[in-house]
Design an enzyme around this catalytic site. Structure first.
Site, PDB file in Angstrom:
ATOM      1  N   ASN A 210      74.927 -33.717  34.198  1.00 50.46           N
ATOM      2  CA  ASN A 210      74.913 -32.670  35.083  1.00 50.46           C
ATOM      3  C   ASN A 210      74.819 -31.356  34.501  1.00 50.46           C
ATOM      4  O   ASN A 210      75.141 -31.391  33.300  1.00 50.46           O
ATOM      5  CB  ASN A 210      75.565 -32.869  36.317  1.00 50.46           C
ATOM      6  CG  ASN A 210      77.042 -32.897  35.909  1.00 50.46           C
ATOM      7  OD1 ASN A 210      77.559 -32.304  35.292  1.00 50.46           O
ATOM      8  ND2 ASN A 210      77.558 -34.145  36.130  1.00 50.46           N
ATOM      9  N   ASP A 279      78.450 -39.538  40.165  1.00 55.88           N
ATOM     10  CA  ASP A 279      78.559 -40.212  41.158  1.00 55.88           C
ATOM     11  C   ASP A 279      78.323 -41.858  40.728  1.00 55.88           C
ATOM     12  O   ASP A 279      78.882 -42.902  41.320  1.00 55.88           O
ATOM     13  CB  ASP A 279      78.108 -39.965  42.586  1.00 55.88           C
ATOM     14  CG  ASP A 279      78.944 -38.889  43.118  1.00 55.88           C
ATOM     15  OD1 ASP A 279      80.083 -38.823  42.656  1.00 55.88           O
ATOM     16  OD2 ASP A 279      78.301 -38.010  43.832  1.00 55.88           O
ATOM     17  N   PRO A 313      83.743 -45.163  39.482  1.00 59.74           N
ATOM     18  CA  PRO A 313      85.045 -44.964  39.978  1.00 59.74           C
ATOM     19  C   PRO A 313      85.330 -43.761  40.351  1.00 59.74           C
ATOM     20  O   PRO A 313      85.040 -42.859  39.840  1.00 59.74           O
ATOM     21  CB  PRO A 313      86.131 -45.608  38.803  1.00 59.74           C
ATOM     22  CG  PRO A 313      85.345 -45.358  37.749  1.00 59.74           C
ATOM     23  CD  PRO A 313      84.058 -45.506  37.900  1.00 59.74           C
ATOM     24  N   ILE A 315      87.711 -40.968  40.668  1.00 64.39           N
ATOM     25  CA  ILE A 315      88.982 -40.608  40.111  1.00 64.39           C
ATOM     26  C   ILE A 315      90.075 -40.184  40.827  1.00 64.39           C
ATOM     27  O   ILE A 315      91.076 -40.548  41.046  1.00 64.39           O
ATOM     28  CB  ILE A 315      88.558 -39.680  38.613  1.00 64.39           C
ATOM     29  CG1 ILE A 315      87.635 -40.659  37.782  1.00 64.39           C
ATOM     30  CG2 ILE A 315      89.867 -39.133  38.078  1.00 64.39           C
ATOM     31  CD1 ILE A 315      87.297 -39.765  36.358  1.00 64.39           C
ATOM     32  N   PHE A 331      87.726 -30.151  43.362  1.00 63.20           N
ATOM     33  CA  PHE A 331      86.847 -29.181  43.474  1.00 63.20           C
ATOM     34  C   PHE A 331      85.526 -29.541  44.268  1.00 63.20           C
ATOM     35  O   PHE A 331      85.208 -30.669  44.077  1.00 63.20           O
ATOM     36  CB  PHE A 331      86.486 -28.650  41.894  1.00 63.20           C
ATOM     37  CG  PHE A 331      87.142 -27.410  41.525  1.00 63.20           C
ATOM     38  CD1 PHE A 331      88.704 -27.469  41.280  1.00 63.20           C
ATOM     39  CD2 PHE A 331      86.845 -26.303  41.278  1.00 63.20           C
ATOM     40  CE1 PHE A 331      89.251 -26.515  40.792  1.00 63.20           C
ATOM     41  CE2 PHE A 331      87.278 -25.165  40.705  1.00 63.20           C
ATOM     42  CZ  PHE A 331      88.698 -25.570  40.636  1.00 63.20           C
ATOM     43  N   LYS A 349      89.934 -37.622  50.960  1.00 69.10           N
ATOM     44  CA  LYS A 349      90.455 -37.878  49.563  1.00 69.10           C
ATOM     45  C   LYS A 349      91.808 -37.763  49.744  1.00 69.10           C
ATOM     46  O   LYS A 349      92.507 -38.133  48.775  1.00 69.10           O
ATOM     47  CB  LYS A 349      89.726 -37.221  48.474  1.00 69.10           C
ATOM     48  CG  LYS A 349      88.170 -37.508  48.313  1.00 69.10           C
ATOM     49  CD  LYS A 349      87.669 -37.411  47.135  1.00 69.10           C
ATOM     50  CE  LYS A 349      86.227 -38.008  47.091  1.00 69.10           C
ATOM     51  NZ  LYS A 349      85.817 -37.943  45.723  1.00 69.10           N
TER      52      LYS A 349
END
Ligand code: FMN
Length: 411
Positions: A210, A279, A313, A315, A331, A349
């Site tokens: 990205n 992702d 995964p 993180i 972020f 999260k």
């Protein structure tokens, strides 16, 4: 709490009986988080070996001014610039006289001349030498010039006499040294920051990635260091220089980033996930370069290719799931519904803070030097004006420190 975190201390050791205490001093300064480099006078090497000091400090000991090898490792001007403090302990009568006169006839006095940081001395000598008018006049002149004195102490001396001139004990030298560096916002804290993109291999020459430049993560690492934190930066592939005093672990894929984070996260008080972690990754990277399939007959339709992806995964969720997670900052780079998506991510999260930025706005976000963010905590929304990533980072660190302090006070 480590009061000398990130501090560079240049320890000068001169020729006196107390030179051996310099060895203990290195250790105690390191216990406070300082990086210590040692410069010894030739007389000092008659009392304790450079090898001992090198083994303890973990760096080569500098001895000579006019030595090509020493100059090539870290030249005298570079060493003077590196230091946040020059601490001479023990400081001999001879060294104090040379310093007072502004002499530059050995490495240590030359370094002191070149240093722009504070200079502190811990004198150690026989009581008569200390009481001598010449020594007293030299010390008075040095004090007037801003040289800081630690001691000397009074008591029984190595020569059997009693009086003033003993080296101040090591614990007190360390306390006085710490007092020269007032504590900063994140003194004593360890911060882990992930930054940059990840690359997910398709085959040995191709990858999915990205546009993340790493600029925001690197700017945060710099701001955290300036706030007194020890900083561990887990960085995806970027072309940025590593900020001074930051420990970097370079990774490529999301799996590598996950492994580096989980291996080191136990020592962290604060985790800031800035990296744009992919992702998904290809289910399995091809071992050989994938070739175009040419049929014998000319094709009427363009070739298509299907790439099957599997989730990487998560993180930040894995860090949040630890039994005692660090203070967690995420972020959210979004192109629409910024605040709603960011708030949802904060809750899902289990983050303490989320920094939301609108990457659809081409004045800010990926690759730009500026950023305009909104910081969202469980009970507050704090929009920040568009500013450089550096200025935004300073504000983010300020908010983290405030919230962390409130949390610690309420425990
Ligand atoms: C056994 C011995 C012990 C000494 N101890 C001291 C001392 O504690 N303080 C001091 O100022 N000088 C002491 N001196 C004298 C210094 O070693 C001498 O002045 C030397 O030139 C200092 O060099 P430097 O300042 O370059 O390290 C001692 C000398 C000897 C032989």
């Amino acid at each position: 709490m480590k009061n000398l975190q990130n501090k560079h201390i240049l320890l000068g050791v001169t020729g006196g009986i107390a030179a051996y205490k310099g060895a203990e001093l290195i250790r105690r300064l390191q216990d406070e988080g300082a990086e210590v480099r040692v410069v010894m006078t030739h007389a000092a090497t008659e009392f304790i070996t450079p090898l001992t000091m090198q083994a303890l400090s973990g760096f080569p000991v500098s001895l000579d001014l006019l030595d090509t090898e020493t100059e090539s490792v870290m030249g005298h001007i570079e060493l003077a610039r590196w230091a946040d403090l020059v601490l001479v302990a023990p400081a001999s009568a001879n060294f104090l006289a040379g310093l007072r006169q502004g002499r530059g006839d050995d490495l240590l006095t030359t370094l002191c001349l070149a240093a722009t940081c504070p200079i502190a001395v811990a004198p150690a000598m026989n009581q008569a030498m200390w009481g001598n008018v010449a020594t007293q006049e030299n010390c008075a002149g040095l004090r007037r010039n801003g040289v800081i004195f630690f001691g000397p102490d009074e008591g029984l001396q190595a020569c059997g006499e009693t009086g003033q001139g003993r080296l101040l004990d090591v614990a007190h030298i360390v306390t006085h040294t710490c007092a020269l560096f007032p504590s900063e916002l994140l003194t004593g804290k360890t911060v882990m920051i992930t930054a940059g993109p990840t690359r997910e291999a398709i085959d040995p020459v191709r990858y999915i990635s990205n546009h993340s430049s790493g600029k925001q993560g690197y700017a945060l690492a710099e701001a955290a260091v300036e706030a007194g934190a020890r900083v561990l930066l887990i960085s995806g592939p970027v072309t940025l220089p590593v900020p001074d005093r930051v420990t970097v672990i370079n990774v490529v894929s999301a799996d590598e980033m996950y492994a580096a984070v989980m291996e080191n996260v136990a020592e962290c008080d604060i985790f800031i996930g800035v990296a744009a972690v992919a992702d998904f990754k290809p289910v399995a990277a091809a071992v050989q370069k994938i070739k175009k399939q040419h049929d014998a007959e000319p094709l009427t339709e363009p070739l298509t290719m299907t790439l099957t992806l599997v989730e990487n995964p998560d993180i930040i969720a894995s860090v949040a799931a630890l039994p005692t997670p660090p203070f967690l900052v995420g972020f959210a780079a979004e192109t629409e519904n910024l605040l709603a998506y960011a708030r949802e991510k904060l809750n899902r999260k289990g983050l303490d803070l989320i920094v939301a930025n609108d990457v659809a706005d081409n004045r800010i976000g990926f690759n730009s030097d500026n950023n305009g963010t909104t910081i969202i905590s469980k009970d507050k929304v704090m929009p920040l004006a568009i500013a450089s990533k550096r200025q935004v980072s300073v504000q983010i660190i300020q908010v983290i420190a405030d919230l962390l302090n409130t949390r610690e006070l309420s425990i």
